[in-house]
Structures are given as C-alpha cells and as structure tokens.
Scaffold this active site. Structure first.
Site, PDB file in Angstrom:
ATOM      1  N   LYS A 156     -27.267  -1.260  -4.585  1.00 34.31           N
ATOM      2  CA  LYS A 156     -27.383   0.157  -4.953  1.00 34.31           C
ATOM      3  C   LYS A 156     -28.582   0.419  -5.860  1.00 34.31           C
ATOM      4  CE  LYS A 156     -24.079  -0.080  -8.816  1.00 34.31           C
ATOM      5  NZ  LYS A 156     -22.757   0.380  -9.302  1.00 34.31           N
ATOM      6  N   HIS A 213       0.785  -1.231   0.000  1.00 35.69           N
ATOM      7  CA  HIS A 213       0.000   0.000   0.000  1.00 35.69           C
ATOM      8  C   HIS A 213       0.824   1.292   0.000  1.00 35.69           C
ATOM      9  CE1 HIS A 213      -3.549   2.288   0.375  1.00 35.69           C
ATOM     10  NE2 HIS A 213      -4.075   1.795   1.472  1.00 35.69           N
ATOM     11  N   SER A 268     -27.411   8.752  -1.699  1.00 40.82           N
ATOM     12  CA  SER A 268     -26.118   8.188  -2.075  1.00 40.82           C
ATOM     13  C   SER A 268     -25.970   6.793  -1.489  1.00 40.82           C
ATOM     14  CB  SER A 268     -24.992   9.084  -1.554  1.00 40.82           C
ATOM     15  OG  SER A 268     -23.787   8.362  -1.402  1.00 40.82           O
ATOM     16  N   PRO A 269     -25.692   5.770  -2.306  1.00 40.65           N
ATOM     17  CA  PRO A 269     -25.474   4.424  -1.756  1.00 40.65           C
ATOM     18  C   PRO A 269     -24.336   4.380  -0.741  1.00 40.65           C
ATOM     19  CG  PRO A 269     -25.906   4.284  -4.102  1.00 40.65           C
ATOM     20  CD  PRO A 269     -25.751   5.749  -3.787  1.00 40.65           C
ATOM     21  N   ASP A 270     -23.263   5.135  -0.988  1.00 39.51           N
ATOM     22  CA  ASP A 270     -22.143   5.105  -0.061  1.00 39.51           C
ATOM     23  C   ASP A 270     -22.550   5.666   1.301  1.00 39.51           C
ATOM     24  OD1 ASP A 270     -19.097   4.825   0.404  1.00 39.51           O
ATOM     25  OD2 ASP A 270     -19.532   6.879   1.030  1.00 39.51           O
TER      26      ASP A 270
END
Length: 607
Positions: A397, A317, A406-408
């Site tokens: 979603k 990362h 918003s799905p998030d």
C-alpha cells in the site's frame, strides 16, 4: 444460556452509543433497481440485458409486485427492534445453513512467528494470558467501541466473543452465551481429548502466565501419545447429522450434558496440535481445517498452537464478522510484542493449582460409528479443496498510495485482471462491506465487476493500449468501486435489499420475473468471494469458496507486500497465483509510466 444477549450498558464505553445508533435503512425501490441494472450490465449479453430490463420494469411498475413488497419491507423496518435484516440474515446466511461450518463458514488468521518462542506451551500460555486480558475489557465493557471515520460502530457482536458457542438444532442452530461471572475456564483440546481449567483463581486474581503454562504442560502429559476417538469431528458434520448425534449423546449418560456445557461455556478453545506445519500453505490448511479431529468448530474462538510454536486462530462466523475477532487477535499480538501484558510472577506454584478437569463424553457404538463417518466425510471434503498463497513482496500500500488511489480498489482490479487472464471473461465478484455504523449491522455486498472494470482488464490485455489508456480506465474503475463500496457501507447496496423483498413473497404469490430472471442468479453467483483484513501481525487469513466453481480470496495489503489466500476446489490455484502476480506487476508498470515526469498523467480518481 441467553439468546440473544442483552448485555448493553450505555454507561460503559463499549456500548455507550448502542441504544442511540441509527437503524439499517431501506433504500428506495428505484435506487436499488437502477443500481441493479448497472451492476448486471457487464455480466450479460445485449439480449440478456434487454430481458432483464423488461423484468425490472415490470417489477417497478406502479401497483406491481415491487411496490407491494417494498411496502411490506418498510413496515417490517418500522417495527423490528434490531433491524429489518438482522434475524433474517442470522438464519438465512448462518444458523439455517445445514452444510458443515468448517470449510464453508469458519475462517482463520495465521499469526506471524515469534522467533524467540518455539516452545508450544510457552507460546500458548502467552496467548491465553493476553486473550484473557482482552476478555476482561469486553466483560466490563471498558473497551472502547470500534470506529470508522470517527463514527462508533455497533458493538453487539462483542457479546458473542467469549463464553459463546453455536449449538446444533433443527431447523436453525442457536447461538448460546454463558454467564462470564460463573465461567472463567478455557477448554484445551489435546490428542482429541478435552480438558478445562480456570484462568482466574477463586480469589479473583488471574493465573500468572507461568501458572497457565504449568496447567498446559499437565494437560500435554495427561493426554499421552495416543489420540482418542475424536468426538470433536462431529462438529465438522452436516448440521442436521450433528444435531441428531448431540441429542443422542445427551441421553446416553446424565453427565454428558454437563460435559458438553463445559466445552460450550468456556471462554474459548485452545487446540494444542502435535503437528509442526512450516509453509504458509501448510499452516493455513492446519488453521482452516486441520485434521478435523483436535477441534470444536462450534466455538466462537479457537486458538491453535502447533508443536513448533507457530500459532493462529479459527473463528465461527455465525454471530460475528471478522472485524471484532481481527481486532482481538491484533490486540493480543501487538500487546505481547510490545510487552504490555502482565504475565505475573515468573515461577508457578503447581502444587497449589487444582488439576485440569478431563472432560469425558460417554458414547455408545452408534455414536462411535457416527464419529468415524464424520471423519471420512471430512477427509473427502478437505481432499476436494486446494489452498495456495501469494505472498507478493514487490510492493504494497505504500507504493499504491503514491498512485493516488485506494489500495483496496487497486487490488480488486488486480483480482479482476487475474481472473480475466485465466478465463477470458469477467464474472460476478463479491467484496464484503461492513454496515456496522447501524445497530445490529453486519455486511452488504460490494459488487466488484463493473463496465469500467471490464474496460480496464480489456485495455490491460490489449497490446496496442498505451499506459495512459490503461491507467485512465483503471482510475474510472477505481472511482466506481469506491462509490459503490461507500453506498454499500451506508446500507444502500443491491443484494440485501433484494433479499429482503424476496423473503417477503408470501405463500401462494407468484415469484416476480425479476427473481426468476437468469441475470439475478448469475449476478449472485460469486465466482470470486473476496474480502480484505490487514494486519502486520498476520501472515495470512482465509476461508472457503462460496460456489463450487469459484474462489475464496482473502487478501491483506501490507505496507510493502500484498498477501492473497487462494482457495478453490482445485481450479488451478497455482495458475491463478501466477496470473495475479503478473497483474500486480503489469499494473505497477502502467501506473509508474504515467507518474509526473514520466509522460501522460491522467486525472486522479475521486475516491
């Protein structure tokens, strides 16, 4: 080896906008402090909040510490070639971090199964061919840049995708990149042994997929049935321990430096495991950490293929976030599924292929002991962790969008509700917001807990609250979340700015009360570390928790399902999964109750 990479050709697509991208801004002190107070309020008692307000007022006073640190930060921003944050963040969050990268830093993607391909080397060869094809576009820079709302994103991270590796060094590790024109080999790990072969012929023509598979079959045969001493386990160690071991290995034999570079300079690593995990939990753990032996966790890219044809990815990362690697993996899987990869002739002329090179690393009894100690330490760390998966197929979603939200943000509220169900309190929650619209941008923190989200979870837990009340509070929380995430992606969150100010405190200067206040530590103690990365080609992804009493929650919001990878140090993950299932069901019930024609219909949130 180059550090950092300077491969920017503005005449090509990938880097066309790189030299003209805006720099990461420095928010005003007032903007950040005002926002900070809003974010800590739901986490504090009245008396704690009063103390925090006093610390903020002292920090913000004219001529005070905040003003001086802000001026230093603005001067730094005006003179840094990359961004005021880039070098700090690389060191502070990654290269200076000395705990093991596996569990703590690396992440994984679990690929959807290909039902027609169960043979291990067949699946592996197809993936290698597709990844090699994507790599050609990165090296030539003919790959278009990623965009967000039509705006190009910074592409610097693509320089670390291929022929790249993290190198253990004290006090900060180094990112190594190697010349792609001279390094066209991959490294294959089998039975804890390392083999390399070129995926491009000397005449510049790529190996066919059949030829790649022939080389992989050779490696499987050559590796035999007995695992070797797992030198790769050293990459699971504390970074200082691994630094010392690597330095010692380099002195033991003059060929060891070349052997290590063959691994580190490869396009990517391919791990051919002899296990056959089945469940999402089994596959997730095998990709996240495996047995710690048949890996080289410092490689930027590791693709893992199991004996039953299941496959996935493990990413280092430090120099890349999950969006470039996610794009790579989705492109690979989509291109293979749609027949867009040129596999070349079906037959392999194995006799004309040079045998794969067996990479030998010569060690002594001391290093062998260090390897065994690394294995024991790794096994203990893995045993301290639990991974559970919620693959919720009640809806996704597609339905959430019919609620006008918003799905998030919706799933973030579900996570808050699940945590409240389990613990009866709301605690600091991190959501990753990317800042790659700026040159050398990485991420900013989305602070998901708000006064509005707390009001929502309490309403959901109140049996006297109506569906209309619950949805009204949900919409307010969703609106707040959307605004904060937008600000964060614009480089106007709280956490990176405060970090920059804190890092500019000079030796001998008193630390301002703001940074000694318990609210600062409490609001940065991420009891839930969350992020969304969705692909219909993934069956999961995840990483570890960031605090000992917290969860790592990686989620995907597919069209008809919500998938959450739940990791912690045995914090009753199965209970959390149960509560999250309940939360998703109860939220659906509330939202559907207030749809037009079903009663009250609160105003749509402004997202």
């Amino acid at each position: 080896m180059k550090v950092p990479p300077t491969n920017v050709n503005p005449a090509k697509k990938l880097m066309a906008h790189q030299l003209t991208m805006p720099k990461l801004p420095v928010p005003t002190l007032k903007e950040t402090l005002d926002k900070y107070l809003v974010t800590v309020r739901p986490l504090l008692s009245d008396s704690e909040y009063a103390s925090t307000e006093a610390a903020v007022r002292d920090f913000a006073r004219p001529g005070g510490a905040g003003e001086k640190l802000q001026q230093r930060l603005e001067r730094r921003a005006a003179t840094e070639e990359t961004s005021w944050l880039h070098n700090w963040w690389t060191s502070y969050a990654y290269m200076g971090y000395r705990d093991p990268v596996v569990i703590n830093v690396n992440y994984f993607f679990q690929f959807e199964d290909v039902k027609a391909v169960k043979n291990q080397t067949t699946r592996a060869a197809q993936i290698v061919q597709a990844v090699r094809t994507f790599r050609d576009q990165v090296v030539s820079q003919d790959l278009p840049p990623e965009t967000a709302r039509g705006q190009p994103l910074c592409s610097i991270q693509y320089n670390y995708l291929f022929n790249s590796c993290r190198i253990p060094v004290k006090p900060d590790d180094l990112p190594a990149t190697f010349n792609p024109a001279r390094n066209n080999h991959i490294v294959v790990v089998r039975k804890n042994q390392f083999y390399t072969f070129d995926v491009i012929h000397p005449n510049g023509k790529p190996l066919s997929t059949a030829e790649i598979q022939a080389q992989l079959d050779r490696i499987v045969a050559a590796a035999g049935t007995t695992p070797a001493l797992p030198i790769g386990a050293l990459t699971t160690e504390n970074r200082d321990v691994w630094t010392d071991a690597r330095a010692k290995i380099m002195t033991l034999d003059p060929t060891n430096a070349h052997s290590l570079e063959r691994i580190e300079s490869s396009l990517f690593a391919l791990c051919l495991d002899d296990t056959a995990p089945v469940t999402r939990e089994e596959v997730g753990r095998a990709l996240w950490h495996g047995d710690g032996r048949n890996r080289w966790f410092d490689k930027s890219l590791q693709f893992v293929v199991f004996a039953n044809g299941k496959a996935g990815f493990n990413g280092e990362h430090s120099m890349m976030d999950a969006t470039p690697t996610g794009r790579l993996c989705e492109w690979v899987l989509d291109s293979l599924a749609k027949g867009r990869i040129d596999h070349g002739p079906a037959g392999a002329q194995q006799a004309s292929l040079p045998a794969p090179e067996h990479v030998h690393i010569k060690i002594d009894a001391e290093i062998a002991g260090t390897v065994r100690a690394a294995e024991q330490q790794f096994d203990a760390v893995v045993a301290a962790h639990d991974l559970q998966v919620l693959a919720y197929d009640g809806y996704g979603k597609g339905l959430i969008k019919t609620f006008g939200v918003s799905p998030d943000a919706y799933v973030q509220l579900a996570l808050q509700l699940a945590y409240f169900k389990q613990y009866g309190v709301c605690r600091a929650t991190y959501e990753s917001a990317q800042t790659r619209k700026f040159a050398y941008g990485r991420t900013e923190t989305g602070r998901s807990v708000s006064s509005e989200s707390v009001a929502f979870v309490k309403a959901m837990s109140d049996p006297s609250a109506t569906a209309g009340d619950r949805v009204t509070k949900a919409l307010a929380a969703i609106a707040y979340h959307g605004k904060y995430m937008k600000d964060a992606s614009e480089g106007r969150g709280v956490d990176r700015h405060l970090l920059g100010l804190r890092l500019l405190i000079q030796d001998g200067e008193e630390k301002p009360a703001l940074f000694q206040d318990q609210a600062y530590a409490k609001s940065c103690h991420w009891n839930m570390s969350t992020s969304q990365l969705t692909s219909e080609y993934y069956d999961g992804y995840g990483w570890g928790e960031v605090v000992a009493d917290g969860y790592g929650l990686a989620y995907m919001i597919k069209e008809r399902s919500v998938h959450v990878n739940i990791v912690s140090r045995h914090l009753d993950n199965q209970q959390f999964r149960h509560h999250l299932t309940e939360a998703l069901q109860e939220m659906r019930t509330a939202f559907e109750a207030v749809k037009p024609g079903n009663g009250a219909n609160p105003a749509k949130a402004k997202l």
